[in-house]
Each structure stands twice: as C-alpha cells, then as structure tokens.
Write an enzyme that holds these catalytic residues in place. Structure first.
Site, PDB file in Angstrom:
ATOM      1  N   LYS A 275       0.827  -1.221   0.000  1.00  0.00           N
ATOM      2  CA  LYS A 275       0.000   0.000   0.000  1.00  0.00           C
ATOM      3  C   LYS A 275       0.855   1.263   0.000  1.00  0.00           C
ATOM      4  O   LYS A 275       0.451   2.276  -0.567  1.00  0.00           O
ATOM      5  CB  LYS A 275      -0.955  -0.003   1.200  1.00  0.00           C
ATOM      6  CG  LYS A 275      -2.052  -1.031   1.041  1.00  0.00           C
ATOM      7  CD  LYS A 275      -3.273  -0.706   1.856  1.00  0.00           C
ATOM      8  CE  LYS A 275      -4.397  -1.651   1.469  1.00  0.00           C
ATOM      9  NZ  LYS A 275      -5.617  -1.448   2.179  1.00  0.00           N
TER      10      LYS A 275
ATOM     11  N   LYS B 238     -10.809  -3.448  -3.116  1.00  0.00           N
ATOM     12  CA  LYS B 238     -11.701  -2.281  -3.182  1.00  0.00           C
ATOM     13  C   LYS B 238     -11.013  -1.098  -3.838  1.00  0.00           C
ATOM     14  O   LYS B 238     -11.643  -0.258  -4.454  1.00  0.00           O
ATOM     15  CB  LYS B 238     -12.106  -1.856  -1.767  1.00  0.00           C
ATOM     16  CG  LYS B 238     -12.831  -2.906  -0.961  1.00  0.00           C
ATOM     17  CD  LYS B 238     -13.521  -2.212   0.198  1.00  0.00           C
ATOM     18  CE  LYS B 238     -13.751  -3.151   1.363  1.00  0.00           C
ATOM     19  NZ  LYS B 238     -12.534  -3.292   2.188  1.00  0.00           N
TER      20      LYS B 238
ATOM     21  N   LYS C 132      -4.815  -9.540  -5.965  1.00  0.00           N
ATOM     22  CA  LYS C 132      -6.103  -9.882  -5.350  1.00  0.00           C
ATOM     23  C   LYS C 132      -7.183  -8.879  -5.749  1.00  0.00           C
ATOM     24  O   LYS C 132      -6.874  -7.713  -6.040  1.00  0.00           O
ATOM     25  CB  LYS C 132      -5.988  -9.979  -3.825  1.00  0.00           C
ATOM     26  CG  LYS C 132      -5.890  -8.674  -3.098  1.00  0.00           C
ATOM     27  CD  LYS C 132      -6.210  -8.855  -1.617  1.00  0.00           C
ATOM     28  CE  LYS C 132      -6.323  -7.471  -0.987  1.00  0.00           C
ATOM     29  NZ  LYS C 132      -7.065  -7.410   0.237  1.00  0.00           N
TER      30      LYS C 132
END
Ligand code: AQP
Length: 332
Positions: free
Chosen positions: A111, A197, A194
C-alpha cells in the site's frame, strides 16, 4: 466461550472477494460462536477518505452484513470508532511492538508503494490497531481471507508479548479461520493481484451492488488465457485467471474446484463465463438488492450500530480496566 471478532473497512466497492473470503463464512459461524462483527472505520482512515463517503460506506457495510444473513439481534454489529478502547489498547500494544515486526508486513509495503517515506504512521501501525480490535474482546477466533493471515500472526505475537511482559496468561492467542474455496479471490483483469476495493479498474472486481448486466459484462471481459478449458486440476497450474474464475464458480455453487473443473472440461470459455454470470447474478441479486434497500434506511442501520456499540462496550470495558490494572495505570 469461543468468541469471534472480524471486520471490514468501509472504503466503498464492497466486492465478491470480501463476500466469499469473509462474510459468507461469518454467516455460517454465527450459530456456533459468540460473534462481534465490526465496521473498521478507523482502519479506513489510514488512507484519505471523503468524510461523506466514509459515513455512507459505513452504513453500506452494515447493510452488507445484514443482507448477507448476519442476524443483528444475535450478533454484535458496530463501528469501531464508537468504542474508544480500540485506540487505547492499540497505544498500549504499540509500546510493546518492535519495529522489526511491523517492517515485515507485506500489506504496508504494497500500500505504501515506492514512497514509503510519505506513507502515514496510521498505515504502518494498522496491524497493531487490528491486534487491539481482536484482543479488546479476548476473541479466540478470527475468520478472514488469506490476505490477512500475516496480520493475524502479528496479533498472536503481540498477545504473547503482553503476556510475557506482565508474566500472566491474560490474552488468548487468536486463531485465524481461513476456509472455503475462495480464500483469495483475484482481480478479473490480472490473476496475480487480489480483487481489491482500491483497484482503480472497475472491471477488476465484482461489486456486491452491481446490476446483473454489469456482472455479466465484467465476467465476459474477464481476462483468460488462449488455452482451452482445463481437463484436470494439474492443467490449472500457472493459469491464475482460469483458476480464479473456476474458483469463484466453485465457491458460489458450493462445489469443490475439482468438481467444477470436471463439469466444464471440454467446453469453451464463453460457455463457462455465461454459466458463471448466471450463478453470480443469483447471489448478487439476492444480497445486493437487500443491501441497497437497507443502506437507505438510516434509522434502522443506525439503531443496529448504536445497540451494537453498547453491547461491544459492555464486553470491552471490563477487559480494558483489567489491562489498566495489569499495566499499573491509575484510575483515581
Ligand atoms: N480478494 C479477496 N479475496 C478473499 N478475501 C478477501 N478479503 C479482502 N479481499 C479479499 C477479505 O475481506 C475482509 C475485509 O477486508 P478489508 O475491508 O479489511 O480490506 P482488505 O483486506 O484490505 O481488502 P480490500 O477489499 O482489498 O480493500 P483495500 O483495497 O482497501 O485493500 C477481510 O477478511 C479480508 O481478508
């Protein structure tokens, strides 16, 4: 008593991976455990959020829990920020978590990307808050998707560190519960990433509130490879996109991956994709429609969350006071 704690971040785009990897398992587990299902709004703030959207997404995740079949009377559903013990315990844990443990967390690396120096302290400390979420309730089991396994291991390490520091067996070491045929649902555009969102491509994920046409379109456009449908599990090796789509079909129909491969052996990808769109539409139509209805009913959702927070506080308060006593924090 075996107690479950788990949560979802209200960051929008609640997707099929969240449902198959987490929520669907919670629905089954609610009958055998005392369950606390949280909407982790403080975790969502580890990356910038539009305030109005954060509020709306918090109600949307609560609506998703109930629409998927979580009983709000039997189980506790609440948003994290309503119980201040989460952040209080997180601070105490941060004082006994070595930096070396956090430096190993792959989710932070992913991230934060290349600009780690600019990433926020909250994003770095995310797993410490997650450990506090679970241990504030002395939860024994945590049903999550595969991506959260490393954070769960850290929560166990932190529980152990506390117990050792104060010389007592106070916190249980929470057990991850990672099961089902879709523990890691992958992006429809890239089988090595993956489903997420925050993926900027809408076509990478199926949102639980997508219309039937949108679901069919996303599945039709999903990436596959030029080889024919596999005839056996061995033929799925190194074919992440095909494995992902077959895995989703298997999970949605409650069959094993092997049975699903056998069923579509010899057929074309387009025929398989049509069948997948059909089964996905049935599940999404049921849950997505109810989600839309519930999330618009603010009075009902807010009532569920308010009652949930009171019940959560009733469990967390005494545990936090014990922690204060153990650590020597004076309550004059
Ligand atoms: N792709 C996935 N496959 C299976 N399970 C998944 N989960 C998330 N993605 C997948 C599981 O869903 C639960 C809630 O996840 P979260 O809201 O805490 O967010 P996350 O794990 O960071 O997942 P997202 O949806 O990909 O969000 P962003 O884009 O913000 O990172 C967890 O149990 C998780 O394992």
């Amino acid at each position: 008593m075996n107690r479950i704690f788990s949560g979802v971040q209200p960051t929008g785009n609640f997707h099929l991976g969240n449902y198959l990897g987490a929520l669907r398992n919670w629905v089954k587990l609610q009958h055998d455990y005392e369950c606390i299902f949280c909407i982790v709004d403080l975790h969502a703030l580890t990356v910038p959020q539009d305030p109005k959207e954060l509020t709306a997404h918090t109600r949307e995740v609560a609506a998703a829990y109930i629409a998927a079949g979580i009983d709000p009377e039997k189980n506790i559903i609440f948003n994290q920020s309503r119980v201040p013990g989460h952040t209080q315990l997180a601070w105490l844990f941060s004082c006994l978590t070595p930096l070396g443990w956090l430096n190993r967390m792959t989710q932070f690396k992913e991230k934060a990307g290349k600009h780690r120096e600019n990433a926020g302290l909250g994003l770095y400390a995310y797993p410490v808050l997650m450990a506090a979420d679970i241990l504030l309730y002395k939860a024994t089991h945590v049903p999550v998707g595969e991506d959260q396994k490393q954070h769960l291991e850290l929560a166990r390490d932190i529980a152990g560190a506390f117990n050792r520091r104060y010389g007592r067996d106070f916190f249980p070491l929470p057990e991850p519960q990672i099961f089902g045929t879709a523990t890691r649902v992958m992006s429809l555009r890239d089988g090595t990433k993956k489903m997420s969102k925050s993926d900027p491509s809408d076509y990478s994920r199926i949102n639980m509130t997508d219309s039937a046409e949108m679901v069919a379109q996303k599945i039709r456009k999903a990436k596959t490879d030029p080889k024919p449908m596999p005839e056996s599990l061995a033929e799925l090796e190194d074919r992440p996109e095909a494995a992902n789509l077959l895995g989703i079909y298997a999970a949605l129909t409650d069959h094993s991956l092997e049975e699903t491969v056998r069923r579509f052996a010899g057929k074309g990808f387009s025929e398989f994709k049509e069948a997948l769109a059909d089964v996905a539409t049935v599940t999404l139509g049921r849950i997505g429609g109810e989600m839309q209805r519930l999330k618009a009913d603010h009075a009902y959702i807010d009532g569920v969350l308010r009652r949930g927070a009171e019940r959560a506080e009733a469990i967390a308060g005494p545990i936090l006071r014990e922690v204060e006593d153990i650590t020597g924090l004076l309550r004059p």
